[in-house]
Motif scaffolding. Structure first.
Motif, PDB file in Angstrom:
ATOM      1  N   ALA A  21      19.204  -5.374   2.072  1.00 53.17           N
ATOM      2  CA  ALA A  21      18.210  -6.351   1.610  1.00 53.17           C
ATOM      3  C   ALA A  21      18.254  -7.615   2.462  1.00 53.17           C
ATOM      4  N   GLY A  22      19.449  -8.062   2.794  1.00 54.85           N
ATOM      5  CA  GLY A  22      19.593  -9.246   3.641  1.00 54.85           C
ATOM      6  C   GLY A  22      18.989  -9.033   5.016  1.00 54.85           C
ATOM      7  N   LEU A  23      19.247  -7.873   5.603  1.00 54.16           N
ATOM      8  CA  LEU A  23      18.684  -7.582   6.923  1.00 54.16           C
ATOM      9  C   LEU A  23      17.163  -7.481   6.877  1.00 54.16           C
ATOM     10  N   VAL A  24      16.634  -6.904   5.814  1.00 54.10           N
ATOM     11  CA  VAL A  24      15.177  -6.816   5.660  1.00 54.10           C
ATOM     12  C   VAL A  24      14.574  -8.216   5.544  1.00 54.10           C
ATOM     13  N   MET A  25      15.242  -9.106   4.787  1.00 57.91           N
ATOM     14  CA  MET A  25      14.747 -10.476   4.647  1.00 57.91           C
ATOM     15  C   MET A  25      14.785 -11.228   5.972  1.00 57.91           C
ATOM     16  N   GLY A  63      18.391 -14.299   3.705  1.00 56.56           N
ATOM     17  CA  GLY A  63      18.758 -12.959   4.157  1.00 56.56           C
ATOM     18  C   GLY A  63      20.158 -12.923   4.727  1.00 56.56           C
ATOM     19  N   VAL A  64      20.486 -13.924   5.530  1.00 54.16           N
ATOM     20  CA  VAL A  64      21.838 -14.001   6.093  1.00 54.16           C
ATOM     21  C   VAL A  64      22.864 -14.157   4.975  1.00 54.16           C
ATOM     22  N   VAL A  90       2.793 -25.046   8.531  1.00 50.32           N
ATOM     23  CA  VAL A  90       4.096 -25.703   8.352  1.00 50.32           C
ATOM     24  C   VAL A  90       4.838 -25.055   7.182  1.00 50.32           C
ATOM     25  N   VAL A  91       4.127 -24.835   6.078  1.00 51.34           N
ATOM     26  CA  VAL A  91       4.737 -24.197   4.911  1.00 51.34           C
ATOM     27  C   VAL A  91       5.166 -22.765   5.248  1.00 51.34           C
ATOM     28  N   SER A  92       4.329 -22.051   6.006  1.00 53.12           N
ATOM     29  CA  SER A  92       4.669 -20.677   6.404  1.00 53.12           C
ATOM     30  C   SER A  92       5.949 -20.640   7.231  1.00 53.12           C
ATOM     31  N   PHE A  93       6.090 -21.586   8.147  1.00 49.71           N
ATOM     32  CA  PHE A  93       7.330 -21.668   8.923  1.00 49.71           C
ATOM     33  C   PHE A  93       8.518 -21.919   8.004  1.00 49.71           C
ATOM     34  N   GLY A  94       8.333 -22.802   7.026  1.00 48.48           N
ATOM     35  CA  GLY A  94       9.422 -23.108   6.096  1.00 48.48           C
ATOM     36  C   GLY A  94       9.829 -21.907   5.262  1.00 48.48           C
ATOM     37  N   ILE A  95       8.854 -21.172   4.780  1.00 50.52           N
ATOM     38  CA  ILE A  95       9.164 -19.981   3.983  1.00 50.52           C
ATOM     39  C   ILE A  95       9.836 -18.920   4.843  1.00 50.52           C
ATOM     40  N   ALA A  96       9.374 -18.776   6.083  1.00 48.37           N
ATOM     41  CA  ALA A  96       9.997 -17.805   6.990  1.00 48.37           C
ATOM     42  C   ALA A  96      11.453 -18.188   7.255  1.00 48.37           C
ATOM     43  N   ALA A  97      11.705 -19.472   7.493  1.00 52.54           N
ATOM     44  CA  ALA A  97      13.079 -19.930   7.727  1.00 52.54           C
ATOM     45  C   ALA A  97      13.941 -19.717   6.488  1.00 52.54           C
ATOM     46  N   MET A  98      13.370 -19.999   5.312  1.00 54.70           N
ATOM     47  CA  MET A  98      14.116 -19.799   4.072  1.00 54.70           C
ATOM     48  C   MET A  98      14.450 -18.319   3.882  1.00 54.70           C
TER      49      MET A  98
END
Length: 156
Positions: free
Chosen positions: A27-31, A131-132, A118-126
């Protein structure tokens, strides 16, 4: 029930713990992968627009808009320009017949689009960060499962 059957069996516990660990790592790797794909998709779409940050921006003036900081910087400049054009009034405050209203409306739409990225980048980073963390928790549980499997059976 005797005292020996009531004791925990470490090897019997190890298998479900190992399964949970593997599922968490997966699950972490998928995220991480989903977050990375989202980040690079948004970055690519912004770059394809060939927009640069306005020269009068406080930050990143003249830089290509392809990330959250440059998108945010340009959104701030658009707001500044729209407020200058409308003498400090927002779209909602302008009279319907005011010819500046269309300019302010376009500025609002552009800002909303940039803020969405900007929000999309934030959600992707989160998603990548979580995931890590989830994968590391899974790995820690995997190590626990290995210890449990290697533990000697309890004495009778």
């Amino acid at each position: 029930m005797s005292a020996t059957t009531a004791k925990a069996n470490p090897t019997g516990v190890a298998k479900p713990v190992r399964l949970i660990a593997l599922l968490l790592m997966l699950a972490g790797l998928v995220m991480v992968a989903a977050g990375a794909v989202t980040w690079f998709t948004v970055q690519s779409q912004l770059a394809d627009e060939r927009i640069t940050v306005s020269e009068d921006a406080d930050w990143f003036a003249g830089d290509k808009i392809d990330g959250p900081l440059t998108a945010y910087s340009e959104a701030q400049v658009i707001e500044k320009h729209a407020l200058e054009a409308s003498k400090g009034k927002t779209y909602a405050e302008l009279d319907r017949e005011d010819p500046v209203r269309a300019t302010v409306m376009n500025g609002s739409f552009l800002r909303a689009s940039l803020f969405t990225s900007v929000v999309s980048f934030g959600i992707a980073a989160m998603a990548m960060g979580l995931g890590v963390v989830i994968a590391l928790i899974g790995y820690a549980l995997f190590l626990v499962a290995r210890r449990l499997a290697a533990a000697p059976e309890p004495a009778v």
